[in-house]
Design a protein around this motif. Structure first.
Motif, mmCIF file in Angstrom:
data_model
loop_
_atom_site.group_PDB
_atom_site.id
_atom_site.type_symbol
_atom_site.label_atom_id
_atom_site.label_comp_id
_atom_site.label_asym_id
_atom_site.label_seq_id
_atom_site.Cartn_x
_atom_site.Cartn_y
_atom_site.Cartn_z
ATOM 1 N N PHE A 77 87.168 -30.468 24.390
ATOM 2 C CA PHE A 77 87.285 -31.441 23.306
ATOM 3 C C PHE A 77 88.723 -31.936 23.140
ATOM 4 O O PHE A 77 88.974 -33.132 23.002
ATOM 5 C CB PHE A 77 86.810 -30.822 21.984
ATOM 6 C CG PHE A 77 85.323 -30.621 21.883
ATOM 7 C CD1 PHE A 77 84.485 -31.033 22.908
ATOM 8 C CD2 PHE A 77 84.761 -30.011 20.779
ATOM 9 C CE1 PHE A 77 83.114 -30.847 22.834
ATOM 10 C CE2 PHE A 77 83.395 -29.822 20.684
ATOM 11 C CZ PHE A 77 82.572 -30.239 21.714
ATOM 12 N N GLU A 78 89.677 -30.983 23.164
ATOM 13 C CA GLU A 78 91.069 -31.321 22.848
ATOM 14 C C GLU A 78 91.737 -32.101 23.976
ATOM 15 O O GLU A 78 92.412 -33.105 23.734
ATOM 16 C CB GLU A 78 91.855 -30.031 22.559
ATOM 17 C CG GLU A 78 93.258 -30.258 22.036
ATOM 18 C CD GLU A 78 93.278 -30.681 20.581
ATOM 19 O OE1 GLU A 78 94.150 -31.503 20.232
ATOM 20 O OE2 GLU A 78 92.430 -30.218 19.802
ATOM 21 N N ILE A 85 89.670 -35.473 21.719
ATOM 22 C CA ILE A 85 89.204 -35.495 20.329
ATOM 23 C C ILE A 85 90.277 -34.855 19.450
ATOM 24 O O ILE A 85 90.691 -33.728 19.707
ATOM 25 C CB ILE A 85 87.877 -34.722 20.179
ATOM 26 C CG1 ILE A 85 86.790 -35.380 21.011
ATOM 27 C CG2 ILE A 85 87.463 -34.639 18.703
ATOM 28 C CD1 ILE A 85 85.475 -34.611 21.024
ATOM 29 N N GLY A 137 90.475 -30.988 18.286
ATOM 30 C CA GLY A 137 89.288 -30.643 19.054
ATOM 31 C C GLY A 137 88.811 -29.220 18.849
ATOM 32 O O GLY A 137 87.610 -28.971 18.730
ATOM 33 N N TYR A 172 88.973 -27.497 16.279
ATOM 34 C CA TYR A 172 88.449 -27.290 14.932
ATOM 35 C C TYR A 172 87.190 -28.120 14.677
ATOM 36 O O TYR A 172 86.696 -28.168 13.558
ATOM 37 C CB TYR A 172 89.558 -27.573 13.911
ATOM 38 C CG TYR A 172 90.691 -26.603 14.135
ATOM 39 C CD1 TYR A 172 90.673 -25.341 13.569
ATOM 40 C CD2 TYR A 172 91.728 -26.915 15.004
ATOM 41 C CE1 TYR A 172 91.672 -24.419 13.825
ATOM 42 C CE2 TYR A 172 92.736 -26.002 15.276
ATOM 43 C CZ TYR A 172 92.696 -24.759 14.680
ATOM 44 O OH TYR A 172 93.677 -23.833 14.955
ATOM 45 N N ASN A 173 86.696 -28.766 15.742
ATOM 46 C CA ASN A 173 85.394 -29.425 15.662
ATOM 47 C C ASN A 173 84.277 -28.520 16.172
ATOM 48 O O ASN A 173 83.106 -28.896 16.156
ATOM 49 C CB ASN A 173 85.409 -30.722 16.485
ATOM 50 C CG ASN A 173 86.124 -31.847 15.761
ATOM 51 O OD1 ASN A 173 85.644 -32.352 14.759
ATOM 52 N ND2 ASN A 173 87.298 -32.220 16.254
#
Length: 436
Positions: A26-27, A32, A35, A37-38
């Motif tokens: 994600f990151e 994102i 990311g 922490y999503n």
């Protein structure tokens, strides 16, 4: 030493693969923001718990439930959860304006040429009072950006000072998640852990301030406009700090903080009664994820311990780290590795707690010392990793104010976490542990 069963550690490995793998994807793969922490960390732990339940078919599922129940029902886990709730209510009551009052009050006392050092001290005080490094960085970073813009001080230096001070408070605060988790996980009083930590953290903080003053000396600076603030709103923080330092029971300390904060917020008109109740509820709700992590990790560890996973891990650690000092370093690196994997120092401590407690017994390390090591090393790693919430929140706050800055611009200015690591190693290998 029992060799244990290395396969019993599979649930922990599954969690790390899911959380770290998705976080990196994600990151850095999907770009994102925030990311890591999503990812719903509770879901990742539930998957790990499911894996643990499928292991060891010799045990019936009801027997596994009983093992999990005993682990979750431990006195230290229940105490930790209750303190989490109470600390959340306290932060909900005193709110953002109280922390800003602390910051502007301290900034108004000191000449502008010392502004960066003041930012560090302000962040340290606010974080110690609020018990949250992320909340402190959210509040103080805009002030640090304003100081940089009006005075000409380096923006990475200003933001690095905010992060350093915030990690100082995160490590020492009586109502910090990390302190609550470390103390209850290791079975020591908060005042004892505070005294142990303070002796390690203070030299690092003083050295960081001296270094900041040296780097910021000689700048031709001007002052900044200080907004109005209400000094009376500082009282709840001061009461909590004093009560915790003198050893008053943490439940009573937080009740005093909540009561005084509620009276002050209502009497000064800072909030309405209905809003105050809503803030209490949202403050407690804000601790939901941390509480669920504590419950799920306890359940997983109950099964992993029964299956021989802890014996296997301790066997491996003892082969690498010899003697009491080596055990302390091994404990620190254990929680540091957990923090690198999870990017969350509270989760890292909760995961490391049961293993560290057995290490403390085997190596003859006092609960006070083991709690201090877990909290300190987790703050060292959390304070410098470029994908941690602290770093990401600081960058986001600066970006929203029109300043482009990266984690790698800030990392060279994170003096306090680096110095805290040096201080921790000195206290492990050079300075003898004081008697109980």
């Amino acid at each position: 030493m029992k060799k244990g069963n290395i396969r019993a550690l599979l649930p922990i490995g599954v969690f790390l693969v899911i959380y770290l793998g998705l976080g990196i994807l994600f990151e850095y793969g999907m770009k994102i923001p925030m990311g890591f922490y999503n990812i719903p960390i509770v879901v990742a732990f539930l998957v790990a718990l499911l894996v643990a339940c499928f292991q060891n078919p010799k045990l019936k599922f009801d027997e596994k439930l009983e093992l999990m129940g005993r682990s979750v029902g431990d006195k230290n886990i229940i105490t930790m959860i209750l303190i989490f709730m109470e600390a959340g209510i306290f932060v909900g009551v005193v709110g953002r304006s109280s922390a800003e009052s602390v910051a502007y009050f301290l900034l108004s006392l000191i000449p502008a040429r010392f502004a960066v050092a003041v930012i560090f001290v302000v962040s340290a005080f606010v974080s110690t009072a609020m018990g949250t490094s992320v909340g402190t960085i959210t509040l103080i970073t805009p002030i640090a950006v304003a100081v940089s813009a009006t005075s000409g001080f380096s923006l990475p230096l200003c933001i690095g000072s905010v992060m350093g001070g915030a990690m100082f408070g995160d490590n020492l605060s009586f109502i910090s998640d990390t302190t609550i988790a470390a103390c209850n996980g290791q079975g020591c009083a908060m005042k004892d852990k505070f005294r142990e930590n303070f002796a390690i953290a203070l030299p690092a903080a003083i050295a960081a301030v001296v270094l900041i003053l040296f780097l910021s000396a000689g700048h031709d600076v001007s002052g900044m406009d200080i907004p109005t603030y209400d000094l009376i709103q500082i009282i709840p923080y001061v009461l909590v700090l004093i009560g915790g330092a003198i050893g008053v029971n943490v439940f009573l300390v937080l009740l005093v903080g909540i009561a005084s904060g509620a009276v002050i917020m209502l009497s000064t008109g800072a909030t309405a009664a209905t809003d105050l109740l809503a803030s209490m509820g949202s403050g407690a709700a804000g601790m939901f994820e941390t509480t669920m992590v504590a419950i799920l990790v306890s359940a997983i560890c109950g099964l992993v311990r029964e299956y021989g996973g802890f014996d296997a891990l301790l066997y491996g650690i003892k082969r690498v780290f010899r003697g009491k000092k080596g055990g302390q370093l091994g404990m620190g690196l254990l929680v540091g590795a957990m923090d690198i994997a999870t990017a969350n120092n509270t989760v890292a401590i909760v995961m490391a707690n049961p293993i560290a407690r057995e290490m403390a017994q085997d190596y003859g390390i006092s609960p006070r010392k083991s709690a201090s090591i877990l909290d300190t090393f987790s703050c060292v790693f959390q304070g410098v990793i470029p994908y941690g919430a602290q770093m990401l929140v600081a960058i986001t706050a600066a970006t929203e104010l029109g300043h482009s800055i990266s984690a790698f611009d800030i990392m060279p200015c994170l003096f306090y976490p680096y110095l805290l690591l040096v201080s921790s190693l000195v206290f492990i290998f050079v300075i003898p542990e004081r008697k109980q």
